[in-house]
Design an enzyme around this catalytic site. Structure first.
Site: not given
Length: 345
Positions: A150-152, A154, A262
């Protein structure tokens, strides 16, 4: 072959190799391995799949691409490998754990694995401390046990393998993206505006942005196949006769590309609230909200995206597991403030 000039301290280096007539028709991974001693063929193959190889400015992600005479192949080399990550006593919200795997609810702001600028304080450092030697070597030196990320900024559910067998089984499921198996992933996103329909699908290929290699963009040619299915959960305000300022949607992935949700939501005109990379042009929408929702939305420090559902077949026992995570405190407070502020409209 020539190595491009590299400024002192720059993290990346580019190799450029011209394709001569005698090499025409060769596989891309075999060609670059035969013309450079910098990496093994398997490493070059991995770099191609990671989007680090381009021909004529177009990213090529297929190792079996056949090169043509006269083409110029550019390979971006990452920095040299750093030492094995060290264990760090970072608290983890463990949702489930057994001898084969662990499911955690990642908070926003936590980087998944060590990389440039984040060599410590990551989820991997926390997992090594929590799981000990059971993670050693699985998935590579920097990413032990990691099969998805997961993105930082998120938040939400992630599963991590603790054994080689679990890693193989989970990797196969994530590669299939739930098309034929039990994998299920669903995200909640707060977006600006409101989609005209109750549900829809975005089928648009993604590639690195030409203006910023750290970002992704929808492209008409090339790129990686990417499909996101979305459905509207709530509209703010609820009155359909009023202008929609924001809405809550659920997104399900048919593919797993970097920044996919996104970019896709921004592509259809509904970027995520708080997304400075893909929704900066919509930031002034917060001014349409009454206080205190206006201030909360304007200052929200991250993209409003949460991985709330994760389901998969246990790679060892075969049992189908499914987990749900409620919205984290910051996300839930923002949704509640917007809903309350627009209830009277």
């Amino acid at each position: 072959m020539r190595d491009s000039d590299q400024k002192q301290g720059a993290p990346l280096e580019t190799i450029e190799i011209a394709v001569e007539e005698a090499a025409a028709g060769a596989r891309l991974d075999a060609f670059v391995a035969a013309n450079s001693e910098r990496c093994s063929r398997s490493r070059f193959k991995a770099l191609i799949k990671e989007g680090q190889v381009a021909i004529g400015g177009r990213t090529i992600v297929e190792p079996n691409y056949r090169v043509n005479a006269g083409e110029l192949v550019s390979i971006t080399l990452p920095p040299p490998e750093d030492p094995t990550p060290e264990p760090e006593p970072i608290p983890l919200n463990v949702v489930y754990e057994d001898d084969d795997l662990i499911v955690i609810d990642k908070p926003p702001g936590l980087v998944v694995h060590p990389a440039a600028g984040n060599w410590t304080g990551t989820l991997v450092n926390a997992l090594i401390a929590h799981c000990g030697d059971s993670l050693s070597g699985i998935g590579g030196v920097r990413r032990p046990g990691i099969v998805h990320r997961l993105d930082k900024d998120t938040s939400g559910l992630m599963v991590v393998a603790k054994t080689d067998a679990a890693h193989r089984g989970l990797s196969e499921q994530f590669a299939d993206h739930g098309r034929t198996g039990s994998l299920e992933r669903a995200y909640k996103a707060l977006v600006w505006g409101c989609p005209a329909h109750m549900a829809g699908t975005v089928d648009a290929a993604l590639d690195r942005s030409g203006g910023n290699r750290m970002k992704r963009a929808v492209v008409k040619f090339g790129g990686k196949h990417a499909v996101t299915h979305w459905r509207r959960l709530a509209r703010y305000p609820k009155d359909p006769a009023s202008e929609a300022i924001s809405s809550l949607v659920e997104c399900r992935l048919e593919t797993g590309r970097t920044h996919q949700i996104r970019v896709h939501m921004a592509h259809i005109g509904h970027p995520l609230v708080g997304d400075r990379d893909y929704g900066a042009g919509f930031a002034t929408r917060a001014n349409r909200l009454p206080e205190p929702a206006r201030s909360l939305a304007a200052a929200f420090p991250r993209q409003a995206l949460h991985a709330g559902i994760l389901g998969f077949r246990h790679p060892v026992s075969g049992e189908v597991l499914r987990f749900e995570s409620p919205l984290p405190e910051d996300f839930a407070a923002l949704v509640a403030a917007i809903e309350a502020a627009l209830t009277s409209r």
